[in-house]
Motif scaffolding. Sequence first.
Motif: not given
Length: 320
Positions: A83-106
Amino acid sequence: MRAVVIREFGDASGMAVVETASPSPSAGQVLVRTDAIGVGGVDAVIRRGTLGGLGFETGLVLGSEVAGTVAAVGDGVDDSWVGRRVWAFTGTSGAYADEAVAAVEDVVPLPAELSPIDAVALGSAAPVARFALAHAHLAPGETVLVRGAAGSIGIAAVELAARAGASAVAVTTSSAERGARLLGLGATHVLDRRGGGDPTAPAAYDVIVDIVGGEHLPDFLDVLAPNGRLVLVGAVAGFPLPDFGMALLRAFRASRSFATFSLDSIEREALRTVRAETFDDAVRGDLHAVVDDVLPLSEAAAAHARLDRSPVFGRLVLTP
């Protein structure tokens, strides 16, 4: 969900929007429902297939940064992220999507006052500029040139160099209109792409931040002051020719330096701290999120076609 994949490396026509299963966060990851997706120069370089040796294959989902709301977490991640609003780094891929995963450290929480669009305009670009200027050991009173200043990294470098007390902040850009906008953001001199056009600009620079690279990079090594430092943070025009270092050797007695810089060399905790500070700076108005245009995710190929035709001013952003 929808995602934008590369069906064929090359021009933007090789991109396609597909329906695919939503990703599931693994241990240590979060799932972000995206509200904004940053479109960067490195995305275009990957899509063109000009970054050899990195193992990219067709079917790749482009993009590296998103802003949105955490929808789920993987094992080992505190449920309070949901439920938190965040910025996230997904690595070199994976962002152009309705949903994306990212390491919590990023993942960095967003201030309530900062929009997701502004977050992706700054989240990667401003830290590159900040660390690059630190890598160059910029000191107050020194002269700075930002090569390729109309992009999001260049704009941040201009603002940060001015804030750091540079005595001059020159920029290269492709038009008078872009130059006028950069003057409004802290630049003091506007040059053409080859570094000329303003007789009042410094003859040499203590620090050059170069986002362009390419075959003309040695021309800019030649305008470093004695003990000057050029830091290459991007290569939107490709890598320099193999003998580019001869420009340094020809001026051996000037003690000039060349370095590369990538955020991959920075520890994650330091990056999280700087990104949080960047977002706070934006809320205070000390840094500006400059967005060229916002397009729907379905027009990702059109966004890349624009990148290929001419430089944009600031950031292109996609929204689901």
